[in-house]
Scaffold this motif. Structure first.
Motif, PDB file in Angstrom:
ATOM      1  N   UNK A  17       0.820  -1.200   0.000  1.00  0.00           N
ATOM      2  CA  UNK A  17       0.000   0.000   0.000  1.00  0.00           C
ATOM      3  C   UNK A  17       0.864   1.263   0.000  1.00  0.00           C
ATOM      4  N   UNK A  18       0.356   2.283  -0.659  1.00  0.00           N
ATOM      5  CA  UNK A  18       0.989   3.588  -0.617  1.00  0.00           C
ATOM      6  C   UNK A  18       2.231   3.727  -1.464  1.00  0.00           C
ATOM      7  N   UNK A  19       2.493   2.765  -2.365  1.00  0.00           N
ATOM      8  CA  UNK A  19       3.675   2.851  -3.223  1.00  0.00           C
ATOM      9  C   UNK A  19       3.281   3.137  -4.667  1.00  0.00           C
ATOM     10  N   UNK A  20       4.206   3.775  -5.385  1.00  0.00           N
ATOM     11  CA  UNK A  20       4.085   3.937  -6.818  1.00  0.00           C
ATOM     12  C   UNK A  20       5.021   2.917  -7.459  1.00  0.00           C
ATOM     13  N   UNK A  21       4.438   1.944  -8.123  1.00  0.00           N
ATOM     14  CA  UNK A  21       5.207   0.876  -8.751  1.00  0.00           C
ATOM     15  C   UNK A  21       5.147   1.047 -10.260  1.00  0.00           C
ATOM     16  N   UNK A  22       6.308   1.093 -10.889  1.00  0.00           N
ATOM     17  CA  UNK A  22       6.391   1.243 -12.341  1.00  0.00           C
ATOM     18  C   UNK A  22       6.553  -0.124 -12.990  1.00  0.00           C
ATOM     19  N   UNK A  23       5.870  -0.297 -14.099  1.00  0.00           N
ATOM     20  CA  UNK A  23       5.931  -1.527 -14.874  1.00  0.00           C
ATOM     21  C   UNK A  23       6.550  -1.193 -16.225  1.00  0.00           C
ATOM     22  N   UNK A  24       7.723  -1.783 -16.497  1.00  0.00           N
ATOM     23  CA  UNK A  24       8.388  -1.482 -17.759  1.00  0.00           C
ATOM     24  C   UNK A  24       8.532  -2.733 -18.607  1.00  0.00           C
ATOM     25  N   UNK A  25       8.818  -2.519 -19.899  1.00  0.00           N
ATOM     26  CA  UNK A  25       8.979  -3.624 -20.832  1.00  0.00           C
ATOM     27  C   UNK A  25       8.682  -3.153 -22.239  1.00  0.00           C
ATOM     28  N   UNK A  26       9.237  -3.848 -23.205  1.00  0.00           N
ATOM     29  CA  UNK A  26       9.013  -3.486 -24.595  1.00  0.00           C
ATOM     30  C   UNK A  26       7.561  -3.705 -24.984  1.00  0.00           C
ATOM     31  N   UNK A  27       7.157  -3.111 -26.103  1.00  0.00           N
ATOM     32  CA  UNK A  27       5.826  -3.346 -26.638  1.00  0.00           C
ATOM     33  C   UNK A  27       5.634  -4.838 -26.871  1.00  0.00           C
ATOM     34  N   UNK A  28       4.515  -5.369 -26.396  1.00  0.00           N
ATOM     35  CA  UNK A  28       4.260  -6.799 -26.539  1.00  0.00           C
ATOM     36  C   UNK A  28       4.779  -7.643 -25.396  1.00  0.00           C
ATOM     37  N   UNK A  29       5.345  -7.000 -24.377  1.00  0.00           N
ATOM     38  CA  UNK A  29       5.917  -7.753 -23.260  1.00  0.00           C
ATOM     39  C   UNK A  29       4.858  -8.242 -22.276  1.00  0.00           C
ATOM     40  N   UNK A  30       3.646  -7.709 -22.365  1.00  0.00           N
ATOM     41  CA  UNK A  30       2.571  -8.146 -21.485  1.00  0.00           C
ATOM     42  C   UNK A  30       2.092  -7.097 -20.497  1.00  0.00           C
ATOM     43  N   UNK A  31       2.600  -5.863 -20.608  1.00  0.00           N
ATOM     44  CA  UNK A  31       2.258  -4.819 -19.624  1.00  0.00           C
ATOM     45  C   UNK A  31       0.756  -4.518 -19.606  1.00  0.00           C
ATOM     46  N   UNK A  32       0.183  -4.244 -20.766  1.00  0.00           N
ATOM     47  CA  UNK A  32      -1.230  -3.898 -20.820  1.00  0.00           C
ATOM     48  C   UNK A  32      -2.102  -5.065 -20.386  1.00  0.00           C
ATOM     49  N   UNK A  33      -1.729  -6.262 -20.796  1.00  0.00           N
ATOM     50  CA  UNK A  33      -2.473  -7.453 -20.357  1.00  0.00           C
ATOM     51  C   UNK A  33      -2.480  -7.552 -18.843  1.00  0.00           C
TER      52      UNK A  33
END
Length: 249
Positions: A56-72
């Motif tokens: 709780x209370x954290x800002x977590x960044x999700x990185x990866x190339x296009x198609x890596x699964x981020x949006x999914x």
């Protein structure tokens, strides 16, 4: 990211139970998550056994190339899609145990979504756009007006409340979208490339705003971004590659 937030049906856990569950444990827990599209040799394996927690209370960044699964991954955590295998809990609530009504309530009341395309309603003013989620919740008009004014002030747009999206810059539109996402006091913000349509300087300002919002509103944020400069503002970074979590800082 899909924007079909308003789907409805019957069944599932009540909103009261969801709110009670949200008061315990980490904000997000993902366990051995799998999601594929298609079948046979043509199948695309978007996620392959992903596991992590977001305190709780954290800002977590999700990185990866296009198609890596981020949006999914963001769609699954936000209850916009269902996994093929694995488990997702938001504030202690197992999303698999929620029916369509339960998921609707969770998305409406406890999760704020921020999209790369802003998603503002062109014919509404900035203030009216921010107030839309509260209208859907049938909030008291005075409460709604006070909350909208507070949020527009928080994102630095108090003087632009009467302007429509077409009269605002890209950065200003994204600030309105952030204010709208906060309207119902969500516990979790999910943002899919929120600075993708902005120049570097404006994008950094928006990411800094998100960071400040996490602190001032006491929310948790899961933000997909490819910008290395923006990653430095996160409390921790998750990296996806070909559906696998390859880095967990």
């Amino acid at each position: 990211m899909s924007d079909n937030i308003g789907r409805t049906s019957t069944g599932g856990q009540s909103g009261v139970a969801v709110a009670e569950d949200l008061a315990r444990g980490p904000m997000v827990r993902v366990e051995d998550l799998h999601r594929s599209y298609g079948t046979g040799a043509a199948a695309v394996h978007a996620l392959r056994g992903v596991s992590f927690e977001v305190p709780r209370g954290e800002l977590v960044a999700l990185k990866g190339r296009s198609g890596s699964g981020k949006t999914t991954l963001l769609n699954l955590v936000g209850g916009l899609d269902s996994p093929d295998g694995g488990r997702i809990t938001v504030g202690g609530t197992d999303l698999a145990e929620l029916g369509e009504n339960g998921l609707l309530e969770l998305r409406r009341d406890r999760i704020g979504f921020i999209f790369q395309s802003f998603g503002l309603i062109p014919i509404l003013t900035a203030a009216e756009n921010v107030g839309v989620p509260m209208r859907l919740r049938k909030a008291d008009p005075r409460e709604r007006e006070d909350r909208v004014a507070l949020l527009l002030s928080m994102v630095g747009l108090a003087d632009h409340a009467a302007q429509r999206p077409g009269e605002l810059s890209g950065g200003q539109q994204q600030r309105v979208a952030i204010a709208r996402a906060l309207a119902n006091r969500p516990a979790l913000l999910i943002a899919d490339e929120p600075t993708g349509q902005l120049d570097a300087e404006t994008g950094l300002a928006v990411m800094e705003l998100l960071r400040a919002v996490v602190r001032s509103e006491g929310v948790t944020a899961l933000v997909a971004t490819h910008d290395a400069q923006l990653l430095g503002l996160a409390d921790r970074v998750l990296e996806l590659s070909d559906g696998h979590l390859v880095e967990y800082e």
